[in-house]
Design a protein around this motif. Structure first.
Motif, PDB file in Angstrom:
ATOM      1  N   GLY A 190       0.779  -1.229   0.000  1.00  0.00           N
ATOM      2  CA  GLY A 190       0.000   0.000   0.000  1.00  0.00           C
ATOM      3  C   GLY A 190       0.813   1.282   0.000  1.00  0.00           C
ATOM      4  O   GLY A 190       0.263   2.363   0.172  1.00  0.00           O
ATOM      5  N   ARG A 191       2.104   1.195  -0.231  1.00  0.00           N
ATOM      6  CA  ARG A 191       2.960   2.373  -0.052  1.00  0.00           C
ATOM      7  C   ARG A 191       2.994   3.323  -1.231  1.00  0.00           C
ATOM      8  O   ARG A 191       3.485   4.445  -1.118  1.00  0.00           O
ATOM      9  N   GLY A 192       2.497   2.918  -2.362  1.00  0.00           N
ATOM     10  CA  GLY A 192       2.516   3.811  -3.519  1.00  0.00           C
ATOM     11  C   GLY A 192       3.932   4.081  -3.982  1.00  0.00           C
ATOM     12  O   GLY A 192       4.747   3.167  -4.070  1.00  0.00           O
ATOM     13  N   ASP A 193       4.232   5.368  -4.235  1.00  0.00           N
ATOM     14  CA  ASP A 193       5.529   5.696  -4.819  1.00  0.00           C
ATOM     15  C   ASP A 193       6.553   6.196  -3.809  1.00  0.00           C
ATOM     16  O   ASP A 193       7.555   6.781  -4.182  1.00  0.00           O
ATOM     17  N   ILE A 194       6.319   5.964  -2.514  1.00  0.00           N
ATOM     18  CA  ILE A 194       7.333   6.340  -1.524  1.00  0.00           C
ATOM     19  C   ILE A 194       8.206   5.131  -1.222  1.00  0.00           C
ATOM     20  O   ILE A 194       7.798   3.988  -1.428  1.00  0.00           O
ATOM     21  N   GLY A 195       9.401   5.372  -0.741  1.00  0.00           N
ATOM     22  CA  GLY A 195      10.321   4.293  -0.424  1.00  0.00           C
ATOM     23  C   GLY A 195       9.827   3.434   0.732  1.00  0.00           C
ATOM     24  O   GLY A 195       9.049   3.892   1.579  1.00  0.00           O
TER      25      GLY A 195
END
Length: 78
Positions: free
Chosen positions: A52-57
């Protein structure tokens, strides 16, 4: 030991693939504690967060997760 010092690289296995994440000890310790409290492995919990983090590290996503849990706990104590 400086608990707020430099991040330390640690290995995780996410859906069968090894990866590494660099986290400060204080975040890693709380992440492990949350996984224990929730009856999950650290790899399982990290995989849920990863999905579920999308485009973050991944390291940032884990830090935000730990912080959000701490804030929810604090709010429930008010």
């Amino acid at each position: 030991m400086n608990r707020h010092g430099r991040p330390v690289k640690r290995s995780l296995t996410l859906r069968g693939h090894r990866t590494s994440v660099s986290l400060e000890d204080i975040f890693w310790d709380r992440f492990r504690a949350i996984a224990d409290q929730d009856g999950k492995t650290i790899n399982g919990l990290a995989a849920e967060i990863d999905e579920g983090r999308g485009d973050i590290g991944l390291a940032s996503a884990l830090r935000v997760f730990v912080l959000e849990r701490a804030l929810k706990r604090d709010q429930s104590l008010e």
